[in-house]
Design a protein around this motif. Structure first.
Motif, PDB file in Angstrom:
ATOM      1  N   ILE A  65       9.666  -3.439   3.532  1.00 41.86           N
ATOM      2  CA  ILE A  65       9.601  -4.627   2.668  1.00 41.86           C
ATOM      3  C   ILE A  65       8.666  -5.663   3.302  1.00 41.86           C
ATOM      4  CG2 ILE A  65      10.960  -6.607   1.837  1.00 41.86           C
ATOM      5  CD1 ILE A  65      13.287  -4.587   1.393  1.00 41.86           C
ATOM      6  N   ARG A  90       5.178  -4.689   2.473  1.00 44.05           N
ATOM      7  CA  ARG A  90       4.813  -5.045   1.089  1.00 44.05           C
ATOM      8  C   ARG A  90       4.540  -6.541   0.972  1.00 44.05           C
ATOM      9  NH1 ARG A  90       7.547  -4.840  -3.220  1.00 44.05           N
ATOM     10  NH2 ARG A  90       5.773  -4.237  -4.482  1.00 44.05           N
ATOM     11  N   ARG A  91       5.299  -7.378   1.674  1.00 48.68           N
ATOM     12  CA  ARG A  91       5.126  -8.828   1.556  1.00 48.68           C
ATOM     13  C   ARG A  91       3.916  -9.345   2.318  1.00 48.68           C
ATOM     14  NH1 ARG A  91      11.472 -10.801   2.098  1.00 48.68           N
ATOM     15  NH2 ARG A  91      12.048 -10.106   0.004  1.00 48.68           N
ATOM     16  N   ARG A 114       1.384  -7.209   4.202  1.00 49.65           N
ATOM     17  CA  ARG A 114       0.213  -6.368   4.469  1.00 49.65           C
ATOM     18  C   ARG A 114      -0.334  -5.697   3.220  1.00 49.65           C
ATOM     19  NH1 ARG A 114      -0.037  -9.068   8.042  1.00 49.65           N
ATOM     20  NH2 ARG A 114       0.163  -8.699  10.264  1.00 49.65           N
ATOM     21  N   ASP A 115       0.531  -5.055   2.440  1.00 51.95           N
ATOM     22  CA  ASP A 115       0.034  -4.285   1.308  1.00 51.95           C
ATOM     23  C   ASP A 115       1.081  -4.180   0.193  1.00 51.95           C
ATOM     24  OD1 ASP A 115      -1.131  -2.605  -0.464  1.00 51.95           O
ATOM     25  OD2 ASP A 115      -1.473  -0.961   0.944  1.00 51.95           O
ATOM     26  N   PRO A 116       0.983  -5.052  -0.810  1.00 55.75           N
ATOM     27  CA  PRO A 116       1.969  -5.026  -1.901  1.00 55.75           C
ATOM     28  C   PRO A 116       1.892  -3.766  -2.753  1.00 55.75           C
ATOM     29  CG  PRO A 116       0.526  -6.977  -2.063  1.00 55.75           C
ATOM     30  CD  PRO A 116      -0.034  -6.098  -0.979  1.00 55.75           C
ATOM     31  N   SER A 117       0.861  -2.943  -2.552  1.00 54.26           N
ATOM     32  CA  SER A 117       0.763  -1.738  -3.382  1.00 54.26           C
ATOM     33  C   SER A 117       1.602  -0.582  -2.837  1.00 54.26           C
ATOM     34  CB  SER A 117      -0.703  -1.300  -3.505  1.00 54.26           C
ATOM     35  OG  SER A 117      -1.138  -0.682  -2.309  1.00 54.26           O
ATOM     36  N   LEU A 118       2.209  -0.751  -1.670  1.00 54.96           N
ATOM     37  CA  LEU A 118       3.055   0.317  -1.123  1.00 54.96           C
ATOM     38  C   LEU A 118       4.259   0.540  -2.039  1.00 54.96           C
ATOM     39  CD1 LEU A 118       3.943   2.245   1.174  1.00 54.96           C
ATOM     40  CD2 LEU A 118       5.093   0.286   2.231  1.00 54.96           C
ATOM     41  N   ILE A 125       7.835   1.830  -2.754  1.00 57.91           N
ATOM     42  CA  ILE A 125       9.106   2.243  -2.147  1.00 57.91           C
ATOM     43  C   ILE A 125      10.193   2.072  -3.200  1.00 57.91           C
ATOM     44  CG2 ILE A 125       8.477   1.680   0.234  1.00 57.91           C
ATOM     45  CD1 ILE A 125       9.920  -0.966  -0.038  1.00 57.91           C
ATOM     46  N   ARG A 126      11.257   2.843  -3.062  1.00 61.62           N
ATOM     47  CA  ARG A 126      12.377   2.704  -3.995  1.00 61.62           C
ATOM     48  C   ARG A 126      13.608   2.324  -3.188  1.00 61.62           C
ATOM     49  NH1 ARG A 126      13.434   5.503  -8.839  1.00 61.62           N
ATOM     50  NH2 ARG A 126      12.316   7.386  -8.301  1.00 61.62           N
ATOM     51  N   ILE A 160       6.268  10.928  -6.766  1.00 62.17           N
ATOM     52  CA  ILE A 160       5.664  10.006  -7.746  1.00 62.17           C
ATOM     53  C   ILE A 160       4.498   9.273  -7.071  1.00 62.17           C
ATOM     54  CG2 ILE A 160       6.031   7.982  -9.195  1.00 62.17           C
ATOM     55  CD1 ILE A 160       8.915   8.976  -9.614  1.00 62.17           C
ATOM     56  N   ARG A 161       4.779   8.508  -6.032  1.00 64.79           N
ATOM     57  CA  ARG A 161       3.702   7.849  -5.281  1.00 64.79           C
ATOM     58  C   ARG A 161       4.253   7.341  -3.952  1.00 64.79           C
ATOM     59  NH1 ARG A 161       1.251   2.735  -5.077  1.00 64.79           N
ATOM     60  NH2 ARG A 161       2.537   1.828  -6.707  1.00 64.79           N
ATOM     61  N   VAL A 164       7.964   7.310  -2.935  1.00 65.47           N
ATOM     62  CA  VAL A 164       8.862   7.409  -4.089  1.00 65.47           C
ATOM     63  C   VAL A 164       8.777   8.791  -4.713  1.00 65.47           C
ATOM     64  CG1 VAL A 164       9.406   6.487  -6.361  1.00 65.47           C
ATOM     65  CG2 VAL A 164       8.644   4.954  -4.536  1.00 65.47           C
TER      66      VAL A 164
END
Lengths: 104, 181
Positions: free
Chosen positions: A39, A42-43, A45-49, A51-52, A96-97, A100
């Motif tokens: 998390i 994502r906040r 470095r990279d918001p496109s990561l 995760i579920r 999925i990606r 995920v």
């Protein structure tokens, strides 16, 4: 002495794409879980990561992943200061990606 | 409805009661026929595209999840179970500033598992709900049940119900009739 960090090697990519492994350095604090570290990525470095997760508390199983080669829950596994942890998606369900997959 | 602290067990009751009211109201207003939703869907889709992509970018301009964490921190610090008017005013200013900031963040187009797009829709709702909570708590200058104002520690002489109505992005607070004993 620099502040403590933990390192994550994270599988990236979508279904049918070659897997890219990206390494991230995350500030370590006592009790930091692998999910919290993702998390943070994502906040900061990279918001496109992708995760579920849902409950963050060992109840829902949505954050299942392959951790250092074995299946586990990202919300219950602690990050280790100075160490590198490899995180991949679950192997059986369809990808999925990134981390995920389909839900079993 | 819940003051500062939704008491345990109220969530399911609320979902069932308000869900039934919402369903019955929607059914009554539909006129009973099968409406053609395609125009409404197209306009909703256009509104979402405008929300997500005010500009074309290949990378999210800001992490929406980080903005959400800021909102949570504001609500935790200044709109918790024990609060004062000064805290609530500070929370209101922070929420409105965050709403302006969040509205303009352009997101990268994502096709699979579009967490960023979902988060921006969620953040819009979280900001609206937070603002409503703070406005209602500011208006209620008393302590009653689970609603505690440290600067007004006693219940007011009469109990008043408030109603918040949404007009675009703004809330309008109206005082309703006093609650009869």
């Amino acid at each position: 002495m620099s502040a403590a960090v933990t390192r994550l090697r994270v599988s990236r990519g979508g279904a049918g794409e070659p897997v890219r492994v990206e390494e991230f350095e995350v500030p370590y604090a006592d009790g930091l879980t692998l999910l919290e570290a993702l998390i943070w990525i994502r906040r900061h470095r990279d918001p496109s990561l992708a995760i579920r997760f849902s409950c963050k508390a060992n109840a829902c199983k949505e954050c299942s992943a392959t951790i250092d080669g074995k299946p586990g829950y990202l919300c219950t596994r602690r990050a280790v200061p100075g160490a590198t942890t490899t995180i991949e998606p679950l192997r059986k369900p369809r990808l999925i990606r990134d981390l995920v997959t389909e839900l079993f | 409805m819940h003051g500062a602290n939704r008491l345990s067990g109220n969530a399911i009751t609320e979902a069932l009661v308000t869900g039934r009211i919402a369903g019955e109201t929607a059914a009554a207003r539909s006129g009973g026929g099968r409406a053609d939703l395609s125009a409404a869907l197209a306009s909703e889709w256009a509104a979402l595209q405008a929300l997500w992509h005010p500009r074309a970018v290949t990378r999210d301009e800001e992490s929406i999840d980080a903005l959400k964490a800021e909102l949570q921190q504001t609500m935790w610090n200044d709109a918790g179970p024990l609060r004062t008017g000064a805290q609530l005013e500070r929370a209101l200013a922070a929420i409105r500033a965050l709403r302006r900031r969040a509205a303009d963040v352009a997101l990268a187009p994502v096709v699979t598992f579009a967490l960023n797009l979902q988060e921006k829709v969620e953040l819009r709702s979280l900001l609206a709900a937070s603002e409503a909570i703070v406005l209602a708590a500011l208006a209620r200058t008393e302590t009653r049940g689970a609603h505690v104002r440290l600067d007004f520690p006693e219940p007011a002489a009469r109990a008043v119900t408030y109603l918040l109505a949404r007009e675009g992005e703004a809330w309008r607070l109206a005082e309703r009739a006093p609650v009869s004993a």
